[in-house]
Write a protein that holds these residues in place. Structure first.
Motif, short mmCIF file in Angstrom:
data_model
loop_
_atom_site.label_atom_id
_atom_site.label_comp_id
_atom_site.label_asym_id
_atom_site.label_seq_id
_atom_site.Cartn_x
_atom_site.Cartn_y
_atom_site.Cartn_z
N ILE A 1 0.87 -1.17 0.00
CA ILE A 1 0.00 0.00 0.00
C ILE A 1 0.91 1.22 0.00
O ILE A 1 1.79 1.34 0.86
N GLN A 2 0.73 2.08 -0.96
CA GLN A 2 1.58 3.26 -1.09
C GLN A 2 0.72 4.51 -1.02
O GLN A 2 -0.48 4.47 -1.30
N GLY A 3 1.31 5.61 -0.61
CA GLY A 3 0.54 6.84 -0.54
C GLY A 3 1.34 7.98 0.05
O GLY A 3 2.57 7.94 0.10
N ARG A 4 0.62 8.99 0.52
CA ARG A 4 1.25 10.18 1.06
C ARG A 4 0.45 10.67 2.26
O ARG A 4 -0.79 10.61 2.27
N VAL A 5 1.16 11.15 3.29
CA VAL A 5 0.54 11.69 4.49
C VAL A 5 0.96 13.15 4.62
O VAL A 5 2.14 13.47 4.52
N GLN A 6 -0.01 14.04 4.84
CA GLN A 6 0.28 15.46 5.03
C GLN A 6 -0.53 16.00 6.20
O GLN A 6 -1.48 15.36 6.66
N GLU A 7 -0.15 17.18 6.66
CA GLU A 7 -0.91 17.85 7.72
C GLU A 7 -2.11 18.56 7.12
O GLU A 7 -1.99 19.24 6.10
N LYS A 8 -3.27 18.39 7.76
CA LYS A 8 -4.47 19.12 7.36
C LYS A 8 -4.65 20.27 8.33
O LYS A 8 -4.85 20.07 9.53
N LEU B 1 -6.24 23.96 9.96
CA LEU B 1 -7.58 24.33 10.40
C LEU B 1 -8.44 24.84 9.26
O LEU B 1 -9.67 24.83 9.32
N THR B 2 -7.79 25.31 8.18
CA THR B 2 -8.54 25.77 7.00
C THR B 2 -8.61 24.69 5.93
O THR B 2 -8.91 24.96 4.77
N ASN B 3 -8.27 23.43 6.32
CA ASN B 3 -8.34 22.25 5.44
C ASN B 3 -7.33 22.29 4.30
O ASN B 3 -7.51 21.61 3.28
N ARG B 4 -6.28 23.09 4.45
CA ARG B 4 -5.17 23.03 3.49
C ARG B 4 -4.28 21.86 3.85
O ARG B 4 -4.15 21.46 5.01
N LEU B 5 -3.64 21.28 2.83
CA LEU B 5 -2.69 20.19 3.04
C LEU B 5 -1.28 20.72 2.89
O LEU B 5 -0.93 21.30 1.85
N ILE B 6 -0.47 20.54 3.93
CA ILE B 6 0.93 20.98 3.89
C ILE B 6 1.79 19.84 4.39
O ILE B 6 1.31 18.88 5.00
N ASP B 7 3.09 19.92 4.12
CA ASP B 7 4.00 18.86 4.55
C ASP B 7 4.05 18.78 6.07
O ASP B 7 3.98 19.79 6.77
N LEU B 8 4.19 17.54 6.56
CA LEU B 8 4.31 17.34 8.00
C LEU B 8 5.61 17.96 8.50
O LEU B 8 6.65 17.90 7.83
N SER B 9 5.55 18.51 9.71
CA SER B 9 6.75 19.08 10.32
C SER B 9 7.50 18.06 11.16
O SER B 9 8.58 18.33 11.67
N VAL B 10 6.91 16.86 11.33
CA VAL B 10 7.54 15.80 12.11
C VAL B 10 7.46 14.50 11.31
O VAL B 10 6.71 14.39 10.34
N GLY B 11 8.24 13.51 11.75
CA GLY B 11 8.16 12.20 11.13
C GLY B 11 6.98 11.43 11.68
O GLY B 11 6.25 11.88 12.56
N GLY B 12 6.76 10.24 11.17
CA GLY B 12 5.67 9.41 11.64
C GLY B 12 5.76 8.03 11.03
O GLY B 12 6.75 7.67 10.38
N ILE B 13 4.72 7.24 11.24
CA ILE B 13 4.68 5.89 10.69
C ILE B 13 3.28 5.60 10.17
O ILE B 13 2.31 6.25 10.55
N VAL B 14 3.21 4.61 9.28
CA VAL B 14 1.94 3.97 8.97
C VAL B 14 2.07 2.55 9.51
O VAL B 14 3.13 1.93 9.43
N MET C 1 -1.86 -1.73 -3.84
CA MET C 1 -2.86 -0.73 -3.46
C MET C 1 -2.20 0.65 -3.39
O MET C 1 -0.99 0.78 -3.19
N ALA C 2 -3.03 1.67 -3.53
CA ALA C 2 -2.57 3.05 -3.36
C ALA C 2 -3.63 3.82 -2.59
O ALA C 2 -4.79 3.39 -2.50
N SER C 3 -3.23 4.93 -1.99
CA SER C 3 -4.19 5.74 -1.25
C SER C 3 -4.11 7.18 -1.72
O SER C 3 -3.08 7.63 -2.23
N GLN C 4 -5.22 7.87 -1.54
CA GLN C 4 -5.21 9.32 -1.74
C GLN C 4 -4.42 9.93 -0.58
O GLN C 4 -4.03 9.24 0.36
N VAL C 5 -4.14 11.22 -0.64
CA VAL C 5 -3.41 11.86 0.46
C VAL C 5 -4.21 11.72 1.75
O VAL C 5 -5.41 11.99 1.79
N THR C 6 -3.53 11.23 2.80
CA THR C 6 -4.14 11.11 4.12
C THR C 6 -3.80 12.35 4.93
O THR C 6 -2.62 12.63 5.17
N GLY C 7 -4.81 13.13 5.32
CA GLY C 7 -4.58 14.37 6.06
C GLY C 7 -4.65 14.13 7.56
O GLY C 7 -5.64 13.58 8.06
N LEU C 8 -3.60 14.55 8.28
CA LEU C 8 -3.57 14.42 9.74
C LEU C 8 -3.87 15.78 10.37
O LEU C 8 -3.27 16.79 10.02
#
Length: 415
Positions: free
Chosen positions: A112-119, A121-134, A245-252
């Motif tokens: 499963i491949q994809g991308r995770v970004q920060e969502k 408060l105005t629902n914009r997607l920007i790069d995460l400022s920290v690392g993480g895991i799936v 599998m692939a995923s759309q951008v997952t917003g955190l």
């Protein structure tokens, strides 16, 4: 030909790891319209013996070029059955030979491949400022979220459980995926080759839009070089690729956080260095890190209302235990500061006994009139009460099967 029934026989050997394999179930199927001897049976079954040999000797007479479909089913070593199609050639006596060779059973996997970004408060997607895991929920299977938010995770086939994206300071979010297998790069015999897996991964629109194919392996954190070459080390020899599998951008979204800073003091003044005291602290009924004398005490938790209780510790200042409520703000970083003023207290202790036998009474309720304050005696009949200084109180004791005591008058002093 139609008036001279043809005897059709099929036989062969089943092998596994170059050795005869016994006990494999093999089926043969013919089409009813191809039968010319009046038979109505179209399905037949045979099982390989200790030498791996199988034989169908009772097949009906068939038309020229009639197909016979053979299927070998052996789930001990291979998930997918092997299917072959033979055709008659019209000779009076037909004996066909077909050998089945099984491969060693492999563990099916899904990527499963994809991308995770920060969502925001105005629902914009920007790069995460920290690392993480799936991670695959309920297992220890995980993969890192790489710079840019890219990830790929390898999980057992079929997928059993949710895939969750996690990063510090953010709320967990489920990763939703879709099938990313292109008919241009199909599976063969139920599994994808390394080349077709790489082509399917590169074919996902978000991937080829944002990175070159030569960068994908390194940006996904699985190696350097071409994906098809990296696949030889990313997948172990006992794994076969069943799905892609692939995923759309997952917003955190950032997790709401709130801090409450307490100052526990004996007197309502601002000389905190002298009057701040230690104590045992409970929040929502659970004892938590104790307050320390001379220091502020910080509680971090979820937004909303909470209850607290504080009681003195042995050797520390004596004060009347206090309960109360506080609220943590539902905002990104809320910090509230409060001072809890504690009343200096006198320790009242004693023992409750049976007035006839003199034995101690366990579980008696000792209450203080007007304070909504009561304790139970322990196994030794002992009780302790903390009462604010310089006041008069009435104490009563109650125990089922005993008469209630008359109230005892107690005067506390500041000493």
């Amino acid at each position: 030909f139609q008036y001279n029934p043809i005897v059709n026989e099929v036989e062969g050997i089943v092998t596994y790891k170059a050795a005869p394999f016994a006990g494999t179930r093999i089926t043969a199927k013919v089409n009813p319209g191809d039968i010319v001897d009046g038979s109505t049976v179209t399905n037949f079954e045979s099982v390989s013996d200790n030498s791996g040999y199988y034989r169908f000797a009772d097949l009906p007479a068939l038309k020229r070029n009639a197909p016979i479909t053979l299927t070998a089913i052996e789930r001990r070593v291979q998930d997918q059955p092997i299917t072959a199609e033979l055709k008659t050639n019209g000779t009076p006596l037909l004996s066909k030979n077909f050998d089945f060779v099984f491969k060693e059973k492999k563990n099916g996997v899904v990527t499963i491949q994809g991308r995770v970004q920060e969502k925001t408060l105005t629902n914009r997607l920007i790069d995460l400022s920290v690392g993480g895991i799936v991670r695959l929920a309920g297992t220890n299977i995980s993969a890192p979220i790489m710079p840019g938010g890219w990830f790929i995770i390898k999980v057992p086939y079929p997928i059993n459980g949710k895939v969750i994206a996690s990063a510090e300071g953010f709320q967990d979010q489920e990763v939703n995926w879709y099938y990313a297998m292109s008919s241009s790069y199909p599976a063969k015999e139920g599994a994808y080759s390394y080349e077709n897996w790489a082509n399917n991964v590169q074919n996902v629109s978000d991937f080829y839009r944002f990175m070159q194919s030569s960068q994908m392996a390194s940006k996904l954190g699985i190696g350097n070089g071409k994906l098809s070459d990296v696949a030889r080390t990313y997948f172990s020899p006992d794994e076969e690729i069943k799905q892609i599998m692939a995923s759309q951008v997952t917003g955190l979204s950032r997790a709401p956080q709130g801090n409450m800073t307490f100052s526990f003091q004996l007197d309502p003044n601002f000389d905190k260095s002298r009057n701040m005291v230690a104590g045992r602290v409970w929040v929502d009924g659970v004892e938590v890190h104790p307050a320390e004398a001379g220091k502020n005490w910080v509680y971090s938790g979820t937004p909303g209302k909470h209850t607290f209780k504080i009681e003195p510790v042995k050797g520390g200042a004596t004060f009347f235990g206090q309960t109360g409520e506080f609220s943590l703000l539902d905002q990104l970083f809320g910090v509230l500061t409060t001072t809890v003023y504690l009343s200096p207290a006198t320790m009242i202790s004693g023992v409750v006994k049976d007035d006839v036998s003199g034995k101690v009474v366990e579980g008696a309720t000792v209450s203080v009139d007007g304070l909504n304050y009561e304790v139970l005696t322990n196994s030794k009949g002992e009780y302790q009460l903390l009462l604010p200084n310089n006041k008069e109180y009435k104490i009563a004791v109650l125990k089922p099967s005993y008469e209630a005591t008359s109230q005892v008058r107690v005067v506390t002093e500041s000493q």
